[in-house]
Design a protein around this motif. Structure first.
Motif, short mmCIF file in Angstrom:
data_model
loop_
_atom_site.label_atom_id
_atom_site.label_comp_id
_atom_site.label_asym_id
_atom_site.label_seq_id
_atom_site.Cartn_x
_atom_site.Cartn_y
_atom_site.Cartn_z
N ASP A 29 5.47 2.26 -59.30
CA ASP A 29 6.51 1.85 -60.24
C ASP A 29 7.55 1.05 -59.45
N THR A 30 7.44 -0.29 -59.52
CA THR A 30 8.36 -1.14 -58.76
C THR A 30 9.76 -1.17 -59.35
N SER A 31 9.93 -0.57 -60.53
CA SER A 31 11.28 -0.49 -61.11
C SER A 31 12.00 0.80 -60.71
N ALA A 32 11.30 1.68 -60.00
CA ALA A 32 11.91 2.94 -59.54
C ALA A 32 13.01 2.63 -58.52
N PRO A 33 13.97 3.53 -58.38
CA PRO A 33 15.04 3.31 -57.40
C PRO A 33 14.47 3.21 -55.98
N VAL A 34 15.12 2.40 -55.15
CA VAL A 34 14.75 2.24 -53.75
C VAL A 34 15.76 3.01 -52.92
N GLU A 35 15.28 3.96 -52.12
CA GLU A 35 16.15 4.77 -51.27
C GLU A 35 15.94 4.34 -49.82
N VAL A 36 17.04 4.03 -49.13
CA VAL A 36 16.97 3.58 -47.74
C VAL A 36 17.81 4.51 -46.88
N THR A 37 17.22 4.97 -45.77
CA THR A 37 17.97 5.72 -44.76
C THR A 37 17.77 5.03 -43.42
N ALA A 38 18.81 5.03 -42.59
CA ALA A 38 18.74 4.36 -41.29
C ALA A 38 19.88 4.86 -40.42
N ASP A 39 19.81 4.51 -39.13
CA ASP A 39 20.87 4.88 -38.21
C ASP A 39 22.11 4.01 -38.39
N GLN A 40 21.90 2.72 -38.73
CA GLN A 40 23.03 1.79 -38.87
C GLN A 40 22.81 0.84 -40.04
N LEU A 41 23.92 0.34 -40.55
CA LEU A 41 23.89 -0.64 -41.65
C LEU A 41 24.96 -1.69 -41.39
N SER A 42 24.55 -2.97 -41.52
CA SER A 42 25.48 -4.09 -41.46
C SER A 42 25.31 -4.90 -42.73
N VAL A 43 26.40 -5.12 -43.45
CA VAL A 43 26.35 -5.87 -44.70
C VAL A 43 26.98 -7.23 -44.50
N ASN A 44 26.32 -8.26 -45.01
CA ASN A 44 26.83 -9.62 -44.93
C ASN A 44 27.07 -10.11 -46.36
N GLN A 45 28.31 -10.06 -46.81
CA GLN A 45 28.66 -10.47 -48.18
C GLN A 45 28.41 -11.97 -48.39
N ALA A 46 28.56 -12.76 -47.34
CA ALA A 46 28.44 -14.22 -47.46
C ALA A 46 27.03 -14.65 -47.88
N ASP A 47 26.00 -14.03 -47.28
CA ASP A 47 24.64 -14.44 -47.64
C ASP A 47 23.90 -13.41 -48.49
N GLY A 48 24.56 -12.33 -48.88
CA GLY A 48 23.95 -11.35 -49.77
C GLY A 48 22.83 -10.55 -49.13
N THR A 49 23.03 -10.13 -47.88
CA THR A 49 22.01 -9.34 -47.19
C THR A 49 22.62 -8.06 -46.63
N ALA A 50 21.74 -7.11 -46.37
CA ALA A 50 22.12 -5.89 -45.69
C ALA A 50 21.05 -5.63 -44.64
N LEU A 51 21.47 -5.38 -43.39
CA LEU A 51 20.53 -5.15 -42.30
C LEU A 51 20.61 -3.68 -41.90
N TYR A 52 19.49 -2.99 -42.11
CA TYR A 52 19.36 -1.59 -41.70
C TYR A 52 18.61 -1.57 -40.38
N THR A 53 19.11 -0.80 -39.40
CA THR A 53 18.46 -0.71 -38.10
C THR A 53 18.38 0.75 -37.66
N GLY A 54 17.38 1.03 -36.83
CA GLY A 54 17.21 2.35 -36.26
C GLY A 54 16.59 3.36 -37.20
N ASN A 55 15.33 3.67 -36.98
CA ASN A 55 14.63 4.70 -37.76
C ASN A 55 14.76 4.48 -39.26
N VAL A 56 14.50 3.28 -39.71
CA VAL A 56 14.65 2.95 -41.13
C VAL A 56 13.47 3.53 -41.91
N VAL A 57 13.78 4.23 -42.98
CA VAL A 57 12.76 4.76 -43.89
C VAL A 57 13.16 4.36 -45.30
N ILE A 58 12.22 3.71 -45.99
CA ILE A 58 12.45 3.29 -47.37
C ILE A 58 11.49 4.04 -48.27
#
Length: 161
Positions: A29-58
């Motif tokens: 079900d590709t409409s189901a919620p996406v859950e992301v866990t990681a050690d770090q998160l960096s959000v870039n509002q300018a280009d609309g991205t979020a970078l998760y690093t370190g033991n990322v599990v989706i």
């Protein structure tokens, strides 16, 4: 004996050109919620991205994707994920099937995951390798291409003395 030899050759000739295999044994079900866990998160509002690093599990439904780094790209519509770009060695698990690759690109709207670079798919005791695998989450299948190799375990038969 010739019939058996020909029957065994057919799957390997098909695999040399590319193979379609079941993946995950179920539709995702590709409409189901996406859950992301990681050690770090960096959000870039300018280009609309979020970078998760370190033991990322989706997680999404029954599917799990793990990688050292995942870039989340948001669509123009606020808050909606367009795609996920996982790099650095990726593991994808859906049902009893598991795949590993150097990279995976998940297009949420298309419902596809494209895995590239030394792809290894394991299904029980069987293993397939290729350079590229495209998983169709809507129908639970995968297409492998780029020098596909299969190791298919034969069921053990007992021999009575």
């Amino acid at each position: 004996m010739l019939t058996l030899a020909l029957a065994l050759m057919v799957p390997f000739s098909v695999l040399a050109q590319g193979a379609q295999v079941a993946f995950g044994g179920m539709k995702q079900d590709t409409s189901a919620p996406v859950e992301v866990t990681a050690d770090q998160l960096s959000v870039n509002q300018a280009d609309g991205t979020a970078l998760y690093t370190g033991n990322v599990v989706i997680g999404q439904g029954e599917m799990r994707l793990a990688a050292p780094q995942v870039l989340v790209v948001y669509a123009e519509a606020a808050g909606r994920i367009d795609r996920l770009e996982a790099t650095g060695g990726v593991t994808l698990v859906n049902g009893t099937d598991a795949a590993e690759a150097e990279r995976a690109d998940y297009s949420i709207d298309a419902g596809t995951i494209v895995m590239t670079g030394n792809v290894l798919l394991t299904q029980g005791d069987n293993a397939l390798t290729s350079e590229l695998m495209t998983v169709n989450l809507d129908d639970g299948t995968a297409q492998m291409s780029g020098r596909v190799k299969s190791v298919l375990q034969q069921p053990q038969t007992s021999v009575n003395p």
